[in-house]
Design a protein around this motif. Structure first.
Motif, PDB file in Angstrom:
ATOM      1  N   PHE A  83      26.790  51.236 -22.295  1.00  0.00           N
ATOM      2  CA  PHE A  83      28.139  51.809 -22.276  1.00  0.00           C
ATOM      3  C   PHE A  83      28.963  51.140 -21.184  1.00  0.00           C
ATOM      4  O   PHE A  83      28.473  50.943 -20.068  1.00  0.00           O
ATOM      5  N   ASP A  84      30.201  50.839 -21.492  1.00  0.00           N
ATOM      6  CA  ASP A  84      31.172  50.371 -20.510  1.00  0.00           C
ATOM      7  C   ASP A  84      32.070  51.563 -20.220  1.00  0.00           C
ATOM      8  O   ASP A  84      32.875  51.963 -21.062  1.00  0.00           O
ATOM      9  N   LEU A  85      31.914  52.169 -19.064  1.00  0.00           N
ATOM     10  CA  LEU A  85      32.674  53.365 -18.701  1.00  0.00           C
ATOM     11  C   LEU A  85      33.860  52.936 -17.838  1.00  0.00           C
ATOM     12  O   LEU A  85      33.694  52.554 -16.681  1.00  0.00           O
ATOM     13  N   VAL A  86      35.043  52.978 -18.436  1.00  0.00           N
ATOM     14  CA  VAL A  86      36.261  52.546 -17.767  1.00  0.00           C
ATOM     15  C   VAL A  86      37.030  53.789 -17.340  1.00  0.00           C
ATOM     16  O   VAL A  86      37.542  54.529 -18.185  1.00  0.00           O
ATOM     17  N   VAL A  87      37.103  54.018 -16.043  1.00  0.00           N
ATOM     18  CA  VAL A  87      37.822  55.158 -15.499  1.00  0.00           C
ATOM     19  C   VAL A  87      39.240  54.696 -15.173  1.00  0.00           C
ATOM     20  O   VAL A  87      39.413  53.708 -14.449  1.00  0.00           O
ATOM     21  N   LYS A  88      40.225  55.379 -15.731  1.00  0.00           N
ATOM     22  CA  LYS A  88      41.620  54.989 -15.491  1.00  0.00           C
ATOM     23  C   LYS A  88      41.904  54.972 -13.994  1.00  0.00           C
ATOM     24  O   LYS A  88      41.650  55.945 -13.304  1.00  0.00           O
ATOM     25  N   GLY A  89      42.392  53.852 -13.491  1.00  0.00           N
ATOM     26  CA  GLY A  89      42.646  53.690 -12.070  1.00  0.00           C
ATOM     27  C   GLY A  89      41.418  53.246 -11.288  1.00  0.00           C
ATOM     28  O   GLY A  89      41.458  53.142 -10.078  1.00  0.00           O
ATOM     29  N   GLY A  90      40.287  53.021 -11.985  1.00  0.00           N
ATOM     30  CA  GLY A  90      39.038  52.579 -11.371  1.00  0.00           C
ATOM     31  C   GLY A  90      38.176  53.772 -11.020  1.00  0.00           C
ATOM     32  O   GLY A  90      38.662  54.886 -10.963  1.00  0.00           O
ATOM     33  N   PRO A  91      36.918  53.612 -10.846  1.00  0.00           N
ATOM     34  CA  PRO A  91      36.090  52.429 -10.955  1.00  0.00           C
ATOM     35  C   PRO A  91      35.650  52.166 -12.398  1.00  0.00           C
ATOM     36  O   PRO A  91      36.041  52.900 -13.305  1.00  0.00           O
ATOM     37  N   LEU A 141      32.071  51.529 -14.591  1.00  0.00           N
ATOM     38  CA  LEU A 141      30.618  51.649 -14.505  1.00  0.00           C
ATOM     39  C   LEU A 141      29.950  51.077 -15.750  1.00  0.00           C
ATOM     40  O   LEU A 141      30.403  51.320 -16.868  1.00  0.00           O
ATOM     41  N   ALA A 142      28.876  50.346 -15.549  1.00  0.00           N
ATOM     42  CA  ALA A 142      28.016  49.910 -16.646  1.00  0.00           C
ATOM     43  C   ALA A 142      26.866  50.905 -16.707  1.00  0.00           C
ATOM     44  O   ALA A 142      26.125  51.061 -15.734  1.00  0.00           O
ATOM     45  N   VAL A 143      26.738  51.597 -17.830  1.00  0.00           N
ATOM     46  CA  VAL A 143      25.685  52.602 -18.011  1.00  0.00           C
ATOM     47  C   VAL A 143      24.759  52.070 -19.099  1.00  0.00           C
ATOM     48  O   VAL A 143      25.155  51.971 -20.261  1.00  0.00           O
TER      49      VAL A 143
END
Length: 135
Positions: free
Chosen positions: A55-63, A65-67
């Motif tokens: 999973f590519d977890l893209v949090v708006k405004g960062g960070p 995470l690669a899960v």
């Protein structure tokens, strides 16, 4: 400590009928600093046995995470080098924090546009929540 204060502060406020706000900056801090350890520790190894998903977890405004779940184990890496992912999750930081701690239903955040799945296999997105036990 911050995640406990934010989430349990919300619990107390809800019980007392008081307002409680979790800001995006505070949620980003929790996601970036503690979620990599917490998510991997909360993995249900029995449910993850035989599973291979990135999973590519893209949090708006960062960070970001690669899960990666690989046959009963999970690694969560902040700002990982590029790789092929099965599913990209783009999330609002506060929404992700509340869904992760089971304080709000995922369907509500998806319907409000605060969480969305994409990538090669977006239908795998709900699987992440089923693999990780409630912290």
């Amino acid at each position: 400590m911050l995640s406990e204060t934010l989430v349990h502060g919300l619990d107390i406020a809800r019980g007392a009928g008081l307002p409680w706000h979790i800001g995006a900056d505070e949620a980003r801090l929790v996601i970036g600093q503690s979620m990599p350890t917490m998510m991997a520790a909360a993995l249900d190894p029995a449910k993850a046995r035989g599973v291979g998903i990135a999973f590519d977890l893209v949090v708006k405004g960062g960070p970001r995470l690669a899960v990666v779940v690989d046959d009963g184990a999970m690694t969560v890496t902040r700002d990982a080098p590029p790789r092929a992912y099965d599913c990209r999750l783009t999330v609002s930081p506060t929404a992700f924090l509340l869904v992760s701690f089971r304080r709000t239903p995922i369907w509500k955040e998806v319907a409000l546009g605060r969480m969305r799945a994409g990538g090669r296999r977006p239908w795998l997105a709900p699987r992440l929540g089923r693999l990780v036990a409630t912290p």
